[in-house]
Design an enzyme around this catalytic site. Structure first.
Site, mmCIF file in Angstrom:
data_model
loop_
_atom_site.group_PDB
_atom_site.id
_atom_site.type_symbol
_atom_site.label_atom_id
_atom_site.label_comp_id
_atom_site.label_asym_id
_atom_site.label_seq_id
_atom_site.Cartn_x
_atom_site.Cartn_y
_atom_site.Cartn_z
ATOM 1 N N SER A 62 0.822 -1.210 0.000
ATOM 2 C CA SER A 62 0.000 0.000 0.000
ATOM 3 C C SER A 62 0.852 1.254 0.000
ATOM 4 O O SER A 62 1.946 1.280 0.581
ATOM 5 C CB SER A 62 -0.865 -0.042 1.258
ATOM 6 O OG SER A 62 -1.456 1.201 1.490
ATOM 7 N N TYR A 108 -2.591 -1.414 10.754
ATOM 8 C CA TYR A 108 -2.814 -1.858 9.375
ATOM 9 C C TYR A 108 -1.606 -1.506 8.502
ATOM 10 O O TYR A 108 -1.041 -2.353 7.819
ATOM 11 C CB TYR A 108 -4.083 -1.221 8.779
ATOM 12 C CG TYR A 108 -4.126 -1.375 7.274
ATOM 13 C CD1 TYR A 108 -4.419 -2.601 6.703
ATOM 14 C CD2 TYR A 108 -3.798 -0.310 6.434
ATOM 15 C CE1 TYR A 108 -4.391 -2.761 5.315
ATOM 16 C CE2 TYR A 108 -3.772 -0.462 5.062
ATOM 17 C CZ TYR A 108 -4.071 -1.694 4.513
ATOM 18 O OH TYR A 108 -4.024 -1.850 3.141
ATOM 19 N N LYS A 114 1.627 -3.881 6.522
ATOM 20 C CA LYS A 114 2.101 -3.833 5.132
ATOM 21 C C LYS A 114 3.620 -3.618 5.105
ATOM 22 O O LYS A 114 4.330 -4.225 4.299
ATOM 23 C CB LYS A 114 1.377 -2.720 4.352
ATOM 24 C CG LYS A 114 -0.114 -3.002 4.167
ATOM 25 C CD LYS A 114 -0.353 -4.261 3.357
ATOM 26 C CE LYS A 114 -1.796 -4.679 3.280
ATOM 27 N NZ LYS A 114 -2.024 -5.994 2.687
HETATM 28 C C1 WQD Z 1 -9.754 9.632 0.189
HETATM 29 C C2 WQD Z 1 -9.922 11.118 0.462
HETATM 30 C C3 WQD Z 1 -10.471 11.611 2.741
HETATM 31 C C4 WQD Z 1 -14.365 9.708 2.840
HETATM 32 C C5 WQD Z 1 -7.218 4.505 1.638
HETATM 33 C C6 WQD Z 1 -6.893 3.404 2.619
HETATM 34 C C7 WQD Z 1 -5.412 3.320 2.771
HETATM 35 C C8 WQD Z 1 -4.764 3.038 1.428
HETATM 36 C C9 WQD Z 1 -5.162 4.076 0.444
HETATM 37 C C10 WQD Z 1 -4.804 0.609 1.121
HETATM 38 C C11 WQD Z 1 -9.285 11.556 1.782
HETATM 39 C C12 WQD Z 1 -11.600 12.008 1.826
HETATM 40 C C13 WQD Z 1 -13.143 10.180 2.421
HETATM 41 C C14 WQD Z 1 -15.398 10.635 3.128
HETATM 42 C C15 WQD Z 1 -13.913 12.436 2.526
HETATM 43 N N1 WQD Z 1 -5.186 1.798 0.857
HETATM 44 N N2 WQD Z 1 -12.909 11.516 2.276
HETATM 45 N N3 WQD Z 1 -15.128 11.966 2.961
HETATM 46 O O1 WQD Z 1 -7.708 7.756 3.231
HETATM 47 O O2 WQD Z 1 -6.562 7.893 0.998
HETATM 48 O O3 WQD Z 1 -6.801 5.718 2.196
HETATM 49 O O4 WQD Z 1 -6.579 4.219 0.411
HETATM 50 O O5 WQD Z 1 -3.881 0.258 1.755
HETATM 51 O O6 WQD Z 1 -5.078 2.371 3.692
HETATM 52 O O7 WQD Z 1 -7.554 3.664 3.826
HETATM 53 O O8 WQD Z 1 -8.804 6.806 1.129
HETATM 54 O O9 WQD Z 1 -11.088 6.842 0.206
HETATM 55 O O10 WQD Z 1 -10.797 6.931 2.716
HETATM 56 O O11 WQD Z 1 -10.167 8.908 1.341
HETATM 57 O O12 WQD Z 1 -13.724 13.641 2.419
HETATM 58 O O13 WQD Z 1 -16.506 10.268 3.546
HETATM 59 O O14 WQD Z 1 -11.325 11.384 0.598
HETATM 60 O O15 WQD Z 1 -10.325 12.538 3.784
HETATM 61 O O16 WQD Z 1 -8.763 12.831 1.586
HETATM 62 P P1 WQD Z 1 -7.438 7.142 1.930
HETATM 63 P P2 WQD Z 1 -10.295 7.310 1.363
#
Ligand code: WQD
Length: 339
Positions: free
Chosen positions: A125, A150, A154
Site C-alpha cells: 500500500s 494496518y 504492510k
Molecule cells: C480519500 C480522500 C479523505 C471519505 C485509503 C486506505 C489506505 C490506502 C489508500 C490501502 C481523503 C476524503 C473520504 C469521506 C472524505 N489503501 N474523504 N469523505 O484515506 O486515501 O486511504 O486508500 O492500503 O489504507 O484507507 O482513502 O477513500 O478513505 O479517502 O472527504 O466520507 O477522501 O479525507 O482525503 P485514503 P479514502
C-alpha cells in the site's frame, strides 16, 4: 498454469481473478468469506464463462494451508490479497491485524518456498510512505513508520518477503504498492461491497447519490492544495488488477532482475476530493449533497505516484480515466441496490 489467489472473492482479488481467467490461467481462490461472499463467484463466471475453483478456509489455520499445498503441488504462482484492511479497526484491535495480515503471510510463504520457483505477488500500500516530502512518490521515497497497525502490517509484510527472498531461491516476489483503488468492472458484475457505512470516498459518494446516505462529509478544505481538499491518486480497479497479471508474468517469464522487487501502482495523477465530487456530478448530471467538515484524524494532505518504474520495467500503464472509474462505480452501485 495454476495460480492461487488468496482473498480472491474480495474487491481487488475478484477483479484480478477475472483478468487471470480471461487470459486462460487456471485459478484457485482461497477465501474465508469474512468480508466477502460466494455470490462473487457468479459475477466472475458471468464475465469469464468460467467458475474458478474455490476453497473456503482461514489462512490462520496452518494445518489447512499445509493440506492445501499437499493437494496442489503444481502451483506456478500465488497472489496474496487475503488481509484485513480497515485502518481504524486496526487501531482498536491490533492483534487481529498482526495475526490476519502477518501470521498468515508467514504461513503462506513457508509452504510456497517448498515449491520450485514460485511467483509471489503481495498487496502492499501507498500507506507505507505516509506524507511524503517530495511528490510524486517514487519507490525510493523513504518509508515512514506507519501510524496504524494496518499500515505497519504492510511494512512488516514487505520486510518479511524481502528477507525470505534473500535466502530462498525458491520464491520470486513482487510487492505492489497500491494508491487508491476505485470503480468496478465495466460489466457491473463485480465491484466493491463495503460492509455498513463506507469509510472510503467513492463508495460514500455513490451511496449518497442513491439516497442511502444523507450527505457526504468532505473532510477538510483547509489543506495546502489548490482547492483546500486533500489530494489522492485514484486508480481504476481493473487497471490495478491488470498490474497483478503483468507483475506475475514478469516473474513467470524470468524477466525480473532480482528475486524481490517493489512497484508503485497508481494513475500518476493527483486529484482533490472536490475534483472527484465535480467529476461525479458531471457524470450523473445532478448535484451531490455534501458539506465541508473538519479534517479526518490521520489523513495526509497529498499522495500521488510516480509510476515510471512499473511503466518501464513491467510495461504496465493505467488506461482508464477518473470519469470511467466513477461511471463504473455508479453503474455498480445502482445495480446492487436494485437486486
Ligand atoms: C480519500 C480522500 C479523505 C471519505 C485509503 C486506505 C489506505 C490506502 C489508500 C490501502 C481523503 C476524503 C473520504 C469521506 C472524505 N489503501 N474523504 N469523505 O484515506 O486515501 O486511504 O486508500 O492500503 O489504507 O484507507 O482513502 O477513500 O478513505 O479517502 O472527504 O466520507 O477522501 O479525507 O482525503 P485514503 P479514502
Amino acid at each position: 498454469m495454476k495460480i492461487v489467489v488468496t482473498g480472491g472473492l474480495g474487491y481487488i482479488g475478484s477483479h484480478t481473478v477475472v483478468e487471470l481467467q480471461l487470459l486462460g490461467y487456471e485459478v484457485i481462490i482461497i477465501d474465508n468469506c469474512s468480508n466477502s461472499s460466494t455470490e462473487v463467484l457468479k459475477g466472475i463466471t458471468a464475465i469469464t464463462g468460467v467458475t474458478p475453483h474455490f476453497e473456503e478456509f482461514d489462512l490462520r489455520d496452518l494445518a489447512k494451508i499445509q493440506d492445501f499445498f499437499k493437494r496442489h503441488t503444481d502451483i506456478a504462482g500465488l497472489i496474496h490479497f487475503a488481509a484485513s484492511k480497515a485502518v481504524s479497526e486496526s487501531v482498536e484491535d491490533p492483534l487481529l491485524y498482526y495475526e490476519n495480515n502477518v501470521t498468515t503471510l508467514i504461513y503462506v510463504l513457508k509452504e510456497l518456498q517448498k515449491l520450485k520457483n514460485a511467483a509471489f505477488i503481495f498487496s502492499s500500500s501507498c500507506t507505507v510512505y505516509g506524507q511524503a516530502e517530495n511528490l510524486p512518490i517514487t519507490e525510493n521515497t523513504p518509508i515512514k513508520s506507519s501510524k496504524s497497525p494496518y499500515g505497519k502490517t504492510k511494512q512488516i509484510g514487505e520486510e518479511i518477503i524481502k528477507d525470505t527472498c534473500k535466502i530462498s531461491n525458491a520464491i520470486n516476489a513482487i510487492s505492489l504498492r497500491y494508491f487508491n483503488p476505485i470503480g468496478a468492472h465495466p460489466s457491473a458484475e463485480i465491484g466493491e461491497l463495503p460492509l455498513g457505512v463506507p469509510v472510503n470516498l467513492v463508495p460514500f459518494i455513490t451511496q449518497t447519490a442513491l439516497g442511502l446516505r444523507e450527505e457526504l462529509a468532505v473532510f477538510g478544505d483547509d489543506y495546502p492544495t489548490k482547492d483546500g481538499t486533500a489530494i489522492r491518486d485514484y486508480i481504476h480497479v481493473v487497471d490495478l488488477a491488470k498490474a497483478h497479471i503483468i507483475a506475475l508474468e514478469h516473474l513467470l517469464n524470468n524477466k525480473n532482475k532480482s528475486n524481490y522487487e517493489v512497484f508503485n501502482i497508481g494513475s500518476g495523477t493527483g486529484t482533490s476530493v472536490l475534483q472527484v465530487i465535480k467529476t461525479f456530478e458531471k457524470i450523473t448530471n445532478r448535484p451531490l449533497n455534501y458539506k465541508i467538515v473538519a479534517r479526518r484524524k490521520g489523513d495526509i494532505t497529498t499522495a500521488y505516484a510516480d509510476t515510471s518504474k512499473a511503466n518501464i520495467t513491467l510495461g504496465w500503464t493505467a488506461e482508464s480515466s477518473l470519469e470511467e472509474a466513477l461511471e463504473n462505480a455508479w453503474k455498480w452501485e445502482q445495480k446492487i441496490r436494485k437486486a
